[in-house]
Design a protein around this motif. Structure first.
Motif, mmCIF file in Angstrom:
data_model
loop_
_atom_site.group_PDB
_atom_site.id
_atom_site.type_symbol
_atom_site.label_atom_id
_atom_site.label_comp_id
_atom_site.label_asym_id
_atom_site.label_seq_id
_atom_site.Cartn_x
_atom_site.Cartn_y
_atom_site.Cartn_z
ATOM 1 N N SER A 197 12.476 -3.481 2.574
ATOM 2 C CA SER A 197 11.895 -4.695 2.016
ATOM 3 C C SER A 197 10.387 -4.739 2.268
ATOM 4 N N LYS A 198 9.982 -4.358 3.469
ATOM 5 C CA LYS A 198 8.564 -4.340 3.823
ATOM 6 C C LYS A 198 7.805 -3.325 2.970
ATOM 7 N N PHE A 199 8.369 -2.127 2.804
ATOM 8 C CA PHE A 199 7.693 -1.082 2.039
ATOM 9 C C PHE A 199 7.539 -1.476 0.571
ATOM 10 N N TYR A 200 8.559 -2.111 0.024
ATOM 11 C CA TYR A 200 8.503 -2.532 -1.380
ATOM 12 C C TYR A 200 7.383 -3.546 -1.583
ATOM 13 N N TYR A 201 7.284 -4.491 -0.662
ATOM 14 C CA TYR A 201 6.213 -5.490 -0.737
ATOM 15 C C TYR A 201 4.839 -4.822 -0.633
ATOM 16 N N GLN A 202 4.684 -3.934 0.342
ATOM 17 C CA GLN A 202 3.392 -3.273 0.535
ATOM 18 C C GLN A 202 3.005 -2.443 -0.686
ATOM 19 N N ASN A 203 3.951 -1.755 -1.256
ATOM 20 C CA ASN A 203 3.676 -0.927 -2.423
ATOM 21 C C ASN A 203 3.145 -1.762 -3.581
ATOM 22 N N ASN A 204 3.769 -2.896 -3.829
ATOM 23 C CA ASN A 204 3.309 -3.767 -4.910
ATOM 24 C C ASN A 204 1.908 -4.306 -4.645
ATOM 25 N N GLU A 205 1.630 -4.682 -3.402
ATOM 26 C CA GLU A 205 0.313 -5.230 -3.071
ATOM 27 C C GLU A 205 -0.779 -4.174 -3.201
ATOM 28 N N ILE A 206 -0.479 -2.943 -2.827
ATOM 29 C CA ILE A 206 -1.461 -1.862 -2.985
ATOM 30 C C ILE A 206 -1.734 -1.619 -4.463
ATOM 31 N N LYS A 207 -0.696 -1.663 -5.270
ATOM 32 C CA LYS A 207 -0.870 -1.499 -6.723
ATOM 33 C C LYS A 207 -1.802 -2.573 -7.278
ATOM 34 N N PHE A 275 -8.703 8.059 -2.584
ATOM 35 C CA PHE A 275 -7.863 7.770 -1.429
ATOM 36 C C PHE A 275 -6.876 6.651 -1.729
ATOM 37 N N LEU A 276 -7.365 5.585 -2.334
ATOM 38 C CA LEU A 276 -6.488 4.466 -2.658
ATOM 39 C C LEU A 276 -5.376 4.898 -3.605
ATOM 40 N N GLN A 277 -5.730 5.693 -4.592
ATOM 41 C CA GLN A 277 -4.732 6.144 -5.560
ATOM 42 C C GLN A 277 -3.697 7.046 -4.899
#
Length: 312
Positions: A197-207, A275-277
């Protein structure tokens, strides 16, 4: 007046508990769950923290147990066929590809299965079947059996009085580390779902941060700071130890370690975008995809299925 008596079922229940106790590490704790409404015990995992084994520490991991005993288990061979992804469509089997697996058959009341079903999948409930004659013990995860075997094979299973379960004999519980690995897998499940759940949230926010930071230096610096925070949160998740059985976890941890090293070295302004990408496409996308692999592959480990024999 008759003296106190014990039925054969009570004797078998006591025997099954003692068999389970001797099959598990001495450091693990078996908590009695109270009145029997489908769950008999909770097993809490501990590991020794010193070489002399004088002190054990809880791992914060556990699984529920429904303990059954029998002196007349029916052992058989079950043929399992290659099949399509049951998470994405109805059951389809390829009869040309199959395995024959040795199983123990056990009939479980539907009320027990529906109780487990109502609990969801985050906390695993293991049916542990003890052969009181041979003192062997076998396990099957009921949450996963419902989703991966019962429901695909019989959409009306919940209307039955009971169902016969097929427990692979390779799911034998023995007090040696290779045979304890499956139980450790189940013990970590609640942690895994929390991390997913944490990883999914972080992935969306980075996008979203990458989209907002296009050619805007301040926004890119904010995104770098956010990734640094996400990194520490991700590494803090208590899922990275004890997962030698699943290489995807090791690969993801190595990805996070690489991000940490890059941040410690410092990211030059001209490297921000690349790096961000990379963090989004190669690191957090992989982290977010762990939940998909867990659902389609890992939850089928130790089941009486074709895919289980290929992957677990």
């Amino acid at each position: 007046m008759n003296r106190k008596r014990r039925s054969i079922n009570q004797i078998k229940e006591d025997t099954s508990y003692h068999v389970l106790r001797e099959k598990l590490p001495e450091s693990w704790v078996i908590h009695e769950y109270g009145p029997d409404y489908g769950i008999d015990y909770v097993v809490e995992l501990f590991d020794y923290i010193d070489d002399k084994k004088t002190m054990a520490e809880t791992l914060g991991e556990n699984f529920f147990v429904q303990l059954k005993a029998s002196s007349s288990i029916e052992y058989a061979t079950k043929r399992v066929y290659s099949r399509g992804n049951i998470e994405k469509g109805k059951l389809t089997e390829d009869k040309s590809e199959f395995f024959d697996i040795e199983v123990a058959k056990f009939q479980l009341e539907m009320s027990d299965l529906l109780t487990v079903q109502s609990m969801g999948i985050a906390i695993p409930v293991l049916l542990i079947l003890v052969d009181v004659t041979t003192r062997r013990a076998f396990f099957i995860c009921l949450n996963d059996y419902i989703d991966k075997v019962l429901a695909p094979e019989d959409s009306n299973y919940s209307k039955k009085e009971s169902k016969t379960l097929y427990i692979p004999l390779r799911n034998e519980i023995l007090n040696c580390e290779p045979n304890l690995v499956p139980l450790r897998v189940y013990g970590k499940r609640s942690k895994m779902y929390g991390a997913f759940s944490k990883f999914y949230y972080q992935n969306n926010e980075i996008k979203h941060a990458i989209m907002a930071s296009y050619n805007i230096r301040e926004a890119r610096e904010f995104a770098l700071g956010m990734i640094s925070t996400f990194l520490e949160t991700a590494i803090r998740q208590d899922i990275w130890r004890g997962h030698e059985f699943w290489i995807a976890i090791e690969m993801s941890f190595n990805d996070l370690s690489w991000v940490r090293r890059k941040l410690e070295q410092g990211i030059k302004p001209e490297e921000y975008e690349e790096f961000l990408q990379y963090c989004y496409s190669n690191v957090w996308n992989r982290l977010a995809n762990l939940s998909n692999v867990y659902e389609e592959i890992v939850r089928e480990w130790f089941m009486p299925t074709y895919l289980s024999l290929l992957t677990s």
